[in-house]
Write an enzyme that holds these catalytic residues in place. Structure first.
Site, short mmCIF file in Angstrom:
data_model
loop_
_atom_site.label_atom_id
_atom_site.label_comp_id
_atom_site.label_asym_id
_atom_site.label_seq_id
_atom_site.Cartn_x
_atom_site.Cartn_y
_atom_site.Cartn_z
N ARG A 101 0.88 -1.18 0.00
CA ARG A 101 0.00 0.00 0.00
C ARG A 101 0.91 1.23 0.00
O ARG A 101 1.70 1.43 0.93
CB ARG A 101 -0.91 0.00 1.23
N HIS A 128 -7.34 0.82 -6.47
CA HIS A 128 -7.58 -0.01 -5.29
C HIS A 128 -8.27 -1.29 -5.78
O HIS A 128 -9.45 -1.54 -5.50
CB HIS A 128 -8.46 0.75 -4.29
N GLN A 131 -10.21 -3.89 -3.45
CA GLN A 131 -11.47 -3.35 -2.93
C GLN A 131 -12.61 -3.55 -3.93
O GLN A 131 -13.70 -4.03 -3.58
CB GLN A 131 -11.31 -1.85 -2.64
N ASP A 217 -17.04 7.18 -1.72
CA ASP A 217 -15.75 7.01 -1.05
C ASP A 217 -15.43 8.35 -0.38
O ASP A 217 -16.07 9.38 -0.69
CB ASP A 217 -14.69 6.63 -2.10
N CYS A 257 -16.69 1.91 0.65
CA CYS A 257 -15.53 1.04 0.92
C CYS A 257 -15.01 1.18 2.35
O CYS A 257 -14.26 0.32 2.81
CB CYS A 257 -14.42 1.31 -0.09
N ARG A 285 -13.95 -8.52 2.13
CA ARG A 285 -12.53 -8.28 1.83
C ARG A 285 -11.71 -9.53 2.19
O ARG A 285 -10.80 -9.91 1.47
CB ARG A 285 -11.99 -7.07 2.60
N1 CP Z 1 -11.42 0.11 2.39
C1 CP Z 1 -10.15 -0.02 2.80
O1 CP Z 1 -9.21 -0.26 2.02
O2 CP Z 1 -9.98 0.14 4.13
P1 CP Z 1 -8.60 0.32 4.91
O3 CP Z 1 -8.00 1.64 4.48
O4 CP Z 1 -8.98 0.31 6.36
O5 CP Z 1 -7.68 -0.82 4.55
N1 NVA Z 2 -9.77 6.79 -1.70
C1 NVA Z 2 -9.45 6.38 -0.35
C2 NVA Z 2 -9.72 4.94 -0.14
C3 NVA Z 2 -9.54 4.47 1.28
C4 NVA Z 2 -9.76 2.99 1.44
C5 NVA Z 2 -8.00 6.73 -0.04
O1 NVA Z 2 -7.15 6.55 -0.91
O2 NVA Z 2 -7.72 7.18 1.07
#
Ligand code: CP
Ligand code: NVA
Length: 298
Positions: A101, A128, A131, A217, A257, A285
């Site tokens: 990530r 993502h 997700q 989101d 999400c 998930r």
């Molecule tokens: N939706 C999602 O990716 O959640 P987190 O940021 O908690 O991993």
């Molecule tokens: N768009 C958001 C998604 C979080 C799961 C971010 O990147 O923070």
């Protein structure tokens, strides 16, 4: 050995394999079964916060017989400027797979290239993918095949989650409408790579008419905190609230999400009325992550 770097690069048959395998993983959870990660050590290398992605992958790796190691990128030499390609070549000699990530999509791609081990994108600024595969799984559990349905994404149409929805629509044959202000419409270069047409509009009411799924989101994605005030003001008309829901189909699903910011991208009443779906999304998930891991080591 396979990488999951983006939905853009993931062929439709692989998405279908993962979705089918996730259903089997969900049905058979807790029963003795194959352990495709037996004897393996996987690292989660994260530069951004996470609850769902981290826990679902850590649990999923262990349930598939492997060991999980969480590495906060800031604590590694990466945080002091060691190149991604050097980190990748070191980890590739010690572990069996990596879940990353981070900010730049090119960093995940470079890691995959140099490490020689299965590499999974657990969120970048661009996509993502894990997700959205999970969200489609959740939609299909409740409403049947997504093909032919209408999905509406409201809010930051240029964010990672919206982009992965765009690639899902390109591959899976559903109608996608993005309702976003001009400043947060999807990137034109990205749209030029599509073969199918998606609707991008600033008009929320037109977008949500007869929708099967309303999705939103956060308005301030990780890494965009310095833009928070502007984003909250510009995105305010794109809130997922009761008036928006009333324009969609009567049995439309509302999904998020998570994490959710009530009173911003979604109202408290709409969130709580749809909490069962939203937390099923979060649970799924785990099942989808396990399917992705099993697919990656084939
Ligand atoms: N939706 C999602 O990716 O959640 P987190 O940021 O908690 O991993
Ligand atoms: N768009 C958001 C998604 C979080 C799961 C971010 O990147 O923070």
């Amino acid at each position: 050995m396979r990488h999951l770097l983006s939905l853009e690069s993931l062929p439709k048959p692989d998405i279908e394999t993962i979705l089918a395998s996730a259903a089997a993983m969900k049905r058979s959870r807790g029963q003795p079964g194959p352990l495709p990660l037996a004897g393996q050590i996987w690292a989660l290398l994260f530069s951004k916060s996470s609850t769902r992605t981290r826990v679902s992958f850590e649990v999923g790796i262990r349930e598939l017989g492997g060991n999980a190691m969480f590495l906060n990128a800031a604590d590694m030499q990466l945080g002091r400027g060691e190149p991604v390609k050097d980190t990748a070549r070191v980890l590739g000699r010690m572990i069996h797979g990596a879940i990353i990530r981070t900010y730049a999509q090119r960093d995940v791609e470079e890691f995959a290239h140099f490490s020689g081990i299965p590499t999974i994108n657990a969120l970048t600024d661009e996509e993502h993918p894990c997700q959205i595969i999970s969200d489609i799984f959740t939609f299909q559990e409740r409403r049947g095949p997504v093909a032919g349905k209408t999905v509406v994404f409201l809010g930051d149409g240029a964010c990672n989650v919206a982009t992965s929805w765009i690639w899902a629509a390109e591959k899976l044959g559903f109608e996608l409408r993005i309702a976003a202000p001009a400043q947060f419409q999807p990137d034109k270069k990205l749209l030029s790579r599509l073969t199918k047409r998606i609707t991008c509009t600033e008009d929320v009411n037109a977008a949500v008419e007869d929708a099967d799924l309303l999705y939103t989101d956060v308005w301030v994605s990780m890494g965009k905190e310095s833009e928070a005030n502007d984003r909250l003001a510009i995105l305010a008309p794109y809130q997922l609230n009761a008036a928006v829901v009333s324009r969609a189909k009567r049995n439309a699903l509302v999904m998020h999400c998570l994490p959710a910011y009530r009173g911003k991208e979604i109202t408290e009443d709409v969130f709580e009325a749809n909490a069962d779906t939203i937390f099923a999304q979060a649970e799924n998930r785990l099942h989808v992550q396990k399917a992705i891991l099993a697919w990656a080591v084939q």
